[in-house]
Scaffold this active site. Sequence first.
Site, PDB file in Angstrom:
ATOM      1  N   GLY A   1      30.188 -12.969  -0.629  1.00  0.00           N
ATOM      2  CA  GLY A   1      29.722 -14.407  -0.665  1.00  0.00           C
ATOM      3  C   GLY A   1      28.113 -14.690  -0.352  1.00  0.00           C
ATOM      4  O   GLY A   1      27.676 -15.465   0.403  1.00  0.00           O
TER       5      GLY A   1
ATOM      6  N   GLU B   1      30.962 -26.805   4.597  1.00  0.00           N
ATOM      7  CA  GLU B   1      30.705 -26.796   6.245  1.00  0.00           C
ATOM      8  C   GLU B   1      30.776 -28.481   6.742  1.00  0.00           C
ATOM      9  O   GLU B   1      31.537 -28.536   8.072  1.00  0.00           O
ATOM     10  CB  GLU B   1      29.574 -26.064   6.753  1.00  0.00           C
ATOM     11  CG  GLU B   1      29.712 -24.805   6.458  1.00  0.00           C
ATOM     12  CD  GLU B   1      29.521 -24.361   4.955  1.00  0.00           C
ATOM     13  OE1 GLU B   1      29.263 -25.073   4.247  1.00  0.00           O
ATOM     14  OE2 GLU B   1      30.189 -22.961   4.559  1.00  0.00           O
TER      15      GLU B   1
ATOM     16  N   GLY C   1      21.417 -25.890  -1.656  1.00  0.00           N
ATOM     17  CA  GLY C   1      21.382 -25.107  -0.303  1.00  0.00           C
ATOM     18  C   GLY C   1      21.347 -23.505  -0.814  1.00  0.00           C
ATOM     19  O   GLY C   1      20.361 -23.022  -0.448  1.00  0.00           O
TER      20      GLY C   1
ATOM     21  N   GLY D   1       0.678  -1.138  -0.043  1.00  0.00           N
ATOM     22  CA  GLY D   1      -0.102  -0.140   0.168  1.00  0.00           C
ATOM     23  C   GLY D   1       0.912   1.206  -0.112  1.00  0.00           C
ATOM     24  O   GLY D   1       0.515   2.209  -0.508  1.00  0.00           O
TER      25      GLY D   1
ATOM     26  N   ARG E   1      32.964 -22.323 -10.949  1.00  0.00           N
ATOM     27  CA  ARG E   1      33.807 -21.016 -11.363  1.00  0.00           C
ATOM     28  C   ARG E   1      35.064 -21.623 -11.892  1.00  0.00           C
ATOM     29  O   ARG E   1      35.619 -20.760 -12.748  1.00  0.00           O
ATOM     30  CB  ARG E   1      34.276 -20.325  -9.916  1.00  0.00           C
ATOM     31  CG  ARG E   1      35.039 -19.195  -9.992  1.00  0.00           C
ATOM     32  CD  ARG E   1      35.580 -18.562  -8.675  1.00  0.00           C
ATOM     33  NE  ARG E   1      36.480 -19.678  -7.855  1.00  0.00           N
ATOM     34  CZ  ARG E   1      36.216 -20.248  -6.784  1.00  0.00           C
ATOM     35  NH1 ARG E   1      35.025 -19.819  -6.023  1.00  0.00           N
ATOM     36  NH2 ARG E   1      36.849 -20.970  -6.048  1.00  0.00           N
TER      37      ARG E   1
ATOM     38  N   ASP F   1      30.065 -24.746  -2.271  1.00  0.00           N
ATOM     39  CA  ASP F   1      30.747 -25.924  -2.664  1.00  0.00           C
ATOM     40  C   ASP F   1      30.686 -26.065  -4.365  1.00  0.00           C
ATOM     41  O   ASP F   1      31.652 -26.110  -4.992  1.00  0.00           O
ATOM     42  CB  ASP F   1      30.490 -27.207  -1.980  1.00  0.00           C
ATOM     43  CG  ASP F   1      31.328 -28.427  -2.277  1.00  0.00           C
ATOM     44  OD1 ASP F   1      32.650 -28.161  -1.783  1.00  0.00           O
ATOM     45  OD2 ASP F   1      31.140 -29.397  -2.990  1.00  0.00           O
TER      46      ASP F   1
END
Length: 580
Positions: free
Chosen positions: A421, A481, A449, A36, A406, A400
Amino acid sequence: MSVSTPPALKDDGAAALIARMLKARGVDRVFALCGGHIMPMWMRLHHEGIRIVDVRDERAAVYMAHAHAELTGGLGVALVTAGPGVTNAMTGIANAHVARASVLVLSGTPPQPQENRGALQDISHTAFVGPLTRLARTVRNPDLVLQELDEAIARALGQGGEPGPVFLDFPVDTLRAPVSAAMALPERFTPPPAPRAMPDPQAVAAAVDLLWTAKRPLVISGRGAKGAGPALRALLDALGAVYLDTGESRGLIDDAHPSVVAAMRGAVMSQADVVLTVGRRLDFQLAYGSPAVFGPARWVRLADQASELRDNRRGEVEVLADVQETLKALVAQAGTRAPAVDREWAAALRQEHLQRSRKLVASMAAAPDGPDGLMHPNRVIAALREVLPANAVVVADGGDFLSFARVGLPASTYLDPGSLGCIGVGTPFGVAAALACPGRLVVVATGDGSFGFNAMELDTAVRHCAPVLVVVANNGSWAIEVRDQQENHGVVVGTELQFADHAAIARALGAHGERVNRADELSGALARALEQVAAGRPALLDVLVTPQAASSDAKSGLAWVPDLQPLAAWDAAERQWRGR
């Protein structure tokens, strides 16, 4: 009891003039989520023929505006409502802040008579977005709306300062209020020419002397080199230096150019005797320029922004000027002067780069399955390499899987989470890219993820006919991780996911979705997905991959965050250099 209705929006109202000015400045689409407090702007944007790409989460709106700005070289605009609309957008604003992306974020606030009285979504936006923006203001006077918008656009584009996100909000009664005709000055609706700061001739001469006497010169480009590709190639050709790109400028120099030595990054960083940075900060990805990694190299820093000129290491020569004009001036100043480059050194680096690159490509295609029987992530990369056209837009996302993508995916146009990141940008970036680059294949290579952050933006892709291909490498975990916990702590806690069926999500939202269980299914699945994309429909492949494959980032120590440097090897070198 009568029910009041909102006042009609007038052609001389603030919202109308905001929309008219944006259109005059070349804005053809705005990424937004309704509310709104921004409805006057929303409706007037539509009235002016500016396309509203309505999203499912405000941070995705800012991500899309970010990608649009990067791909077009212009301004990306996000429109988000008050309160939680702005707080949701803050992650996107933070990412644009670090990436120096030219993003304009617009919002609204409660009417002024209700300010500070506990109104719906009444919160001071500028107080908390201020540190993340180049400008953050609340505009209450309708006669100042165009002036403030003009200044915000200039700040976002870096005209007179560092580019980056800006923020303006307006009380909703201000948006409805008329603007004095005298204040609708014609110059507000005319895009001013982009200023170009010319380089100092003495600095150019000093840079040429240092570069042309170097035996092992290295050129590293970054964000500030965008748009200067031909001038950068001319410099590399004239100097004979070796070259490293970064995610900020990937694709600026074609991989076939003889200066490219990307696979020899570690070696060349330690061997160079002179390093030229072109619009590139010396951040964690470049070891902060530390002598522990770069040795006794001398530095030439070239940028159009001070933040990319003297961070961490000062240059023996520093040139603060338009990048393209400075590169041209360097080549002109050198003229026919012969560089002192050790040609054998440069040729050997290039040859080893080619050998490593060929070995990597071969190893990716033959990567064995994991002990769990699931395919290696590199098989996904190898299959994508087979189908990517040269002009594809590649978006890599994740922790990962980003490491595999890349290194392994070629790209003439490339986007990723950047130095913040900021994982989760993949699908929003891909949607914006598909809309900004019609006729080009847009591929998002993402981990499961990171895909989960903005999976619902597939709905946006479907509704807005954004033909993006999303490839999810599904390893059921936060893999970097997990490995860190296994190797350094001996227990895995809160880092495992399920092998969720992301293809089913895609189909439920109206996109093409297919699950791929084995490597021999990849080719056919990609062909079917690309057929759908060619027909204008977004597609997703959910590819099961082993979580037991170790990426280069997982091996490097990046996850456990060493004290002095981001990578374990660099950290050890830094400790030795500092005498600890």
